[in-house]
Design a protein around this motif. Structure first.
Motif, mmCIF file in Angstrom:
data_model
loop_
_atom_site.group_PDB
_atom_site.id
_atom_site.type_symbol
_atom_site.label_atom_id
_atom_site.label_comp_id
_atom_site.label_asym_id
_atom_site.label_seq_id
_atom_site.Cartn_x
_atom_site.Cartn_y
_atom_site.Cartn_z
ATOM 1 N N ASP A 1 1.023 -1.194 0.052
ATOM 2 C CA ASP A 1 -0.100 0.087 0.020
ATOM 3 C C ASP A 1 1.039 1.194 -0.089
ATOM 4 O O ASP A 1 2.026 1.058 0.150
ATOM 5 N N LEU A 2 0.199 2.547 -0.369
ATOM 6 C CA LEU A 2 0.881 3.753 -0.027
ATOM 7 C C LEU A 2 0.239 4.387 1.007
ATOM 8 O O LEU A 2 -0.878 4.208 1.303
ATOM 9 N N PRO A 3 1.285 5.097 1.756
ATOM 10 C CA PRO A 3 0.579 5.696 2.994
ATOM 11 C C PRO A 3 -0.405 6.796 2.712
ATOM 12 O O PRO A 3 -0.175 7.692 1.750
ATOM 13 N N PRO A 4 -1.687 7.127 3.763
ATOM 14 C CA PRO A 4 -2.308 8.045 3.093
ATOM 15 C C PRO A 4 -1.796 9.557 3.406
ATOM 16 O O PRO A 4 -2.251 10.417 2.944
ATOM 17 N N SER A 5 -0.643 9.638 4.019
ATOM 18 C CA SER A 5 -0.001 10.970 4.538
ATOM 19 C C SER A 5 0.539 11.256 3.049
ATOM 20 O O SER A 5 0.656 12.727 3.187
ATOM 21 N N LEU A 6 0.752 10.816 1.952
ATOM 22 C CA LEU A 6 1.207 11.154 0.764
ATOM 23 C C LEU A 6 0.331 12.409 0.299
ATOM 24 O O LEU A 6 0.608 13.074 -0.608
#
Length: 476
Positions: A360-365
């Motif tokens: 997954d990719l972090p929501p913080s991006l």
């Protein structure tokens, strides 16, 4: 010498029975009474449907594609570990694999090209490949078996030297020594000259701005380069043999670009911080144990950080302190997760995390409001956070070779998107939200079970035409 030859012949003979039975040269199929046409008829291609049945890829989903990608990396590692067995490097191998339902290889046909080979050398290559296939059966069962064709390079191809030309550029030691106008020279392109040390002649040019020492055999970067050449702005020692504690840099305000890729470094040299105005630092193709953020934080003008294939397994949480970086390249590492602190790199415009092991990719991006380009292909990502609707400047999104079953709806909220890539996923529904993106120029949807055999005969033909009517190129 005779003993070595006998051992080599014995090794070939011990493999030859199995190799001739299963692993053979393509040109020997007639002599061995093997029918390539019959095998092609017997084994369906991995991606194409036959007689109304699903393809191997469709039946096994992303597990199949992920296995193929993993085996490719394993083969490259095998070649690297055993390259001393190769009689020469830079040989291209084409293989035609016919895999039984139980994962065993029925036949593998090989064809070597790119270099002139003797019969003995070709036999050595065939033995080398046979060892690989003997040790690596296909790791899971299929219902009918399949066929697969691939191409690889056995060892790196020694690149031919390309001598740079142009105003103010010198590319040979002889020309550098003979010139009567050193004041007109701004670039020395001493790449691929077999240098083991910095030649003295580099210090005679009062306006030298660029020094290219790519692909030599340097074991040290001396302090004199930055101390005595005070006009030097760009320095490259790409693909040399410089180890730790051999990068010496004096405090300076002139160097803006430093390329240390492809050396023998396990850490970012502490002396790098002496480049007070450095904007670009390339550290890829080394085997870094970690990333020293304290060193990098001293580089207050650093905007381009390259850590391509650097052997990294994780990023420190302090990565968020690199407030000025605009381009971050993390291709070909071993990340399974990215730190949330990446979202603090507020000036980031381009992020490349392709060829890792991310799920997954972090929501913080979503905090990266200036982000324009995101390369995250060749991972295991299956969804995007809804928060990504805040990435209003995102122009290029590449999520090919991942695990998506559907294109995330959040893409419909990104008006700046110009290019979207979902090649080689598991898409089964057309991403209709893309038709509302007026700036969209390119969409890649190939190698998905979305269309079957023919996209324009599928139920989604009208959506494709709608995109094309908006001057969007659709590749399927």
């Amino acid at each position: 010498m005779k003993r070595w030859i006998l051992l080599l012949l014995f090794g070939v003979l011990t493999v030859s029975g199995w190799a001739q039975d299963r692993i053979v040269l393509l040109r020997d199929t007639t002599r061995l009474n093997l029918s390539l046409a019959e095998l092609i008829k017997k084994y369906p291609p991995a991606f194409a449907r036959t007689a109304g049945e699903k393809s191997v890829f469709e039946r096994h989903g992303k597990m199949f594609m992920d296995t193929i990608n993993t085996r490719t990396q394993q083969f490259f590692s095998y070649v690297e570990r055993n390259k001393k067995q190769l009689p020469l490097t830079g040989v291209m191998i084409n293989t035609w694999e016919f895999v039984r339902a139980d994962g065993a290889y029925d036949r593998v046909f090989c064809e070597f090209s790119g270099r002139e080979l003797t019969d003995q050398q070709e036999g050595q290559f065939l033995q080398f490949v046979a060892q690989w296939y003997g040790q690596h059966p296909f790791p899971f069962k299929t219902t009918s078996g399949f066929r697969w064709q691939s191409m690889s390079i056995l060892g790196s191809i020694p690149p031919k030297r390309v001598a740079r030309t142009g105003p103010g550029t010198i590319s040979t030691l002889e020309a550098a020594e003979k010139t009567t106008r050193p004041d007109t020279v701004t670039a020395l392109a001493f790449n691929q000259l077999g240098l083991s040390s910095i030649p003295e002649v580099v210090y005679r040019f009062p306006k030298l701005a660029e020094l290219d020492l790519t692909r030599n055999n340097l074991h040290e970067l001396p302090a004199r380069l930055t101390a005595d050449i005070r006009t030097l702005k760009r320095l490259s020692v790409l693909f040399n043999s410089i180890p730790d504690d051999s990068v010496f840099i004096t405090r300076n305000k002139h160097l803006v670009s430093l390329n240390l890729q492809g050396n023998k470094l396990t850490r970012i040299p502490a002396s790098v911080r002496q480049n007070r105005r450095l904007e670009s630092l390339w550290m890829g193709n080394n085997q870094l144990a970690n990333v020293d953020i304290k060193t990098l934080r001293r580089l207050r003008r650093l905007t381009d950080l390259n850590l391509y294939s650097a052997g990294l397994t994780q990023l420190p949480k302090t990565i968020g302190r690199l407030k000025h970086v605009k381009v971050l390249d993390l291709y070909y590492n071993k990340f399974t997760k990215l730190p949330d602190e990446l979202g603090r790199m507020k000036r980031l415009e381009q992020l490349a995390v392709a060829h890792n092991d991310l799920h997954d990719l972090p929501p913080s991006l979503a905090r990266l409001r200036r982000l324009q380009v995101l390369f995250a292909h060749h991972n295991r990502i299956s969804q995007l956070p809804d928060q990504y609707k805040k990435l209003q400047q995102l122009r290029v999104l590449d999520l090919g070779y991942n695990w998506f079953n559907a294109v995330p709806a959040v893409l419909g909220s990104l008006p700046a998107l110009e290019e979207v890539d979902f090649n080689n996923n598991n898409l089964r529904a057309f991403p209709t939200m893309l038709t509302s993106l007026r700036n969209l120029k390119k969409v890649y949807l190939g190698s998905n079970p979305l269309f079957g055999n023919e996209a324009m005969s599928s139920p989604y033909a009208n959506q494709i035409r709608q995109l094309e009517a908006n001057k969007t190129q659709v590749t399927y």
